[in-house]
Each structure stands twice: as C-alpha cells, then as structure tokens.
Design a protein around this motif. Sequence first.
Motif, PDB file in Angstrom:
ATOM      1  N   UNK A 236     -48.124  37.309  37.392  1.00 36.38           N
ATOM      2  CA  UNK A 236     -48.554  37.074  36.013  1.00 36.38           C
ATOM      3  C   UNK A 236     -49.768  36.161  35.980  1.00 36.38           C
ATOM      4  N   UNK A 237     -49.714  35.049  36.721  1.00 35.20           N
ATOM      5  CA  UNK A 237     -50.859  34.128  36.754  1.00 35.20           C
ATOM      6  C   UNK A 237     -52.090  34.812  37.347  1.00 35.20           C
ATOM      7  N   UNK A 238     -51.891  35.554  38.423  1.00 37.34           N
ATOM      8  CA  UNK A 238     -52.993  36.237  39.096  1.00 37.34           C
ATOM      9  C   UNK A 238     -53.654  37.266  38.185  1.00 37.34           C
ATOM     10  N   UNK A 239     -52.848  38.084  37.503  1.00 40.97           N
ATOM     11  CA  UNK A 239     -53.386  39.158  36.672  1.00 40.97           C
ATOM     12  C   UNK A 239     -53.976  38.656  35.356  1.00 40.97           C
ATOM     13  N   UNK A 240     -53.625  37.464  34.936  1.00 43.26           N
ATOM     14  CA  UNK A 240     -54.151  36.917  33.685  1.00 43.26           C
ATOM     15  C   UNK A 240     -55.293  35.933  33.904  1.00 43.26           C
ATOM     16  N   UNK A 241     -55.790  35.873  35.129  1.00 40.79           N
ATOM     17  CA  UNK A 241     -56.941  35.037  35.453  1.00 40.79           C
ATOM     18  C   UNK A 241     -58.137  35.947  35.686  1.00 40.79           C
ATOM     19  N   UNK A 242     -59.218  35.670  35.023  1.00 42.81           N
ATOM     20  CA  UNK A 242     -60.440  36.448  35.212  1.00 42.81           C
ATOM     21  C   UNK A 242     -61.131  35.997  36.478  1.00 42.81           C
ATOM     22  N   UNK A 243     -61.502  36.953  37.296  1.00 41.66           N
ATOM     23  CA  UNK A 243     -62.213  36.686  38.545  1.00 41.66           C
ATOM     24  C   UNK A 243     -63.455  35.850  38.235  1.00 41.66           C
ATOM     25  N   UNK A 244     -63.653  34.793  39.035  1.00 41.28           N
ATOM     26  CA  UNK A 244     -64.810  33.935  38.861  1.00 41.28           C
ATOM     27  C   UNK A 244     -64.531  32.667  38.070  1.00 41.28           C
ATOM     28  N   UNK A 245     -63.328  32.527  37.511  1.00 38.82           N
ATOM     29  CA  UNK A 245     -63.030  31.334  36.704  1.00 38.82           C
ATOM     30  C   UNK A 245     -62.381  30.207  37.489  1.00 38.82           C
ATOM     31  N   UNK A 246     -61.946  30.469  38.712  1.00 42.38           N
ATOM     32  CA  UNK A 246     -61.344  29.432  39.551  1.00 42.38           C
ATOM     33  C   UNK A 246     -62.395  29.011  40.569  1.00 42.38           C
ATOM     34  N   UNK A 247     -62.934  27.816  40.371  1.00 44.60           N
ATOM     35  CA  UNK A 247     -64.068  27.352  41.171  1.00 44.60           C
ATOM     36  C   UNK A 247     -63.856  27.390  42.668  1.00 44.60           C
TER      37      UNK A 247
END
Length: 139
Positions: free
Chosen positions: A37-48
């Motif tokens: 759930x956390x992985x799929x709801x995070x947009x690529x590029x937003x985790x520095x």
Amino acid sequence: MEASIFDVLTGSFANGRRVTSVSEDQRLLLSVASNLNRLFNTRRGTVGHSPDYGLPDMLTVYRDSPQSAGELRRAVKESIETYEPRLSRVRVRRRETDEHAMRLVFIVEAELKNGERVRFETTFESQKTAKVEPTGSYV
C-alpha cells in the motif's frame, strides 16, 4: 515471521489494524499488504534517498491508456521485486474491467520467503489512492 519494523514502530498496519490485534501467522501477510500500500501510493521521485521508490504518476497512465496499463503492470512488478524482499516469484496480471471506469485492477501472485503462496488484488482509480487487499493464501 513478524511484521516489518515500520509496522512495529507505528503499532499498526496501513489499514489501521493494530499489530497486536492479529495473530502472529496473519502479521506477515498484513505487513506485506501494508508495505505494498505504501509503495503503490508513493509517486516515483518523491522519496529523496530512493528516487525509484514508488510508481509512476497515475495521470500519465490514464492519459496514455490503454498502452500504458502494460507499463504500469511492469512498474508494479519491478517495484515489488525491489522493495518487498519477503516476496519472490512475483507475477502481476491485469484483471479485465470496464475500460470507461477509469480503474485498473491487478492481481499479484507471489511466494512468501517461507514458501507460502499468496495473492493480492490492487485497484488503481482516478482521484483515489491505490488499495492492496490480500485475497487469501492459496496452495
């Protein structure tokens, strides 16, 4: 096997259930679903510190559909293989849905590291977050 360190530190899974409220044999399955759930709801590029963590922007998927549905399926599979080490032999397939519903559904089948086979269903809809639900273990 237990819940992930993130689940233990927060005390609950992504669905809000307390870690201590479920049996130990269910903790692993719910912890994996929480991580997905956390992985799929995070947009690529937003985790520095992990720029490839997450999935591509869903707006481009819907705009470019149906060709990009295959790209999203591949991105889901690659993300799981990279960021959910408790799963192996990952297979992701698209479930047919109404093409005008602005919704994509994928079935994820994999093996837990203990050899147990599991299946999850994840739904991507416009204006909503992705939701990952275990559809039960299977043998």
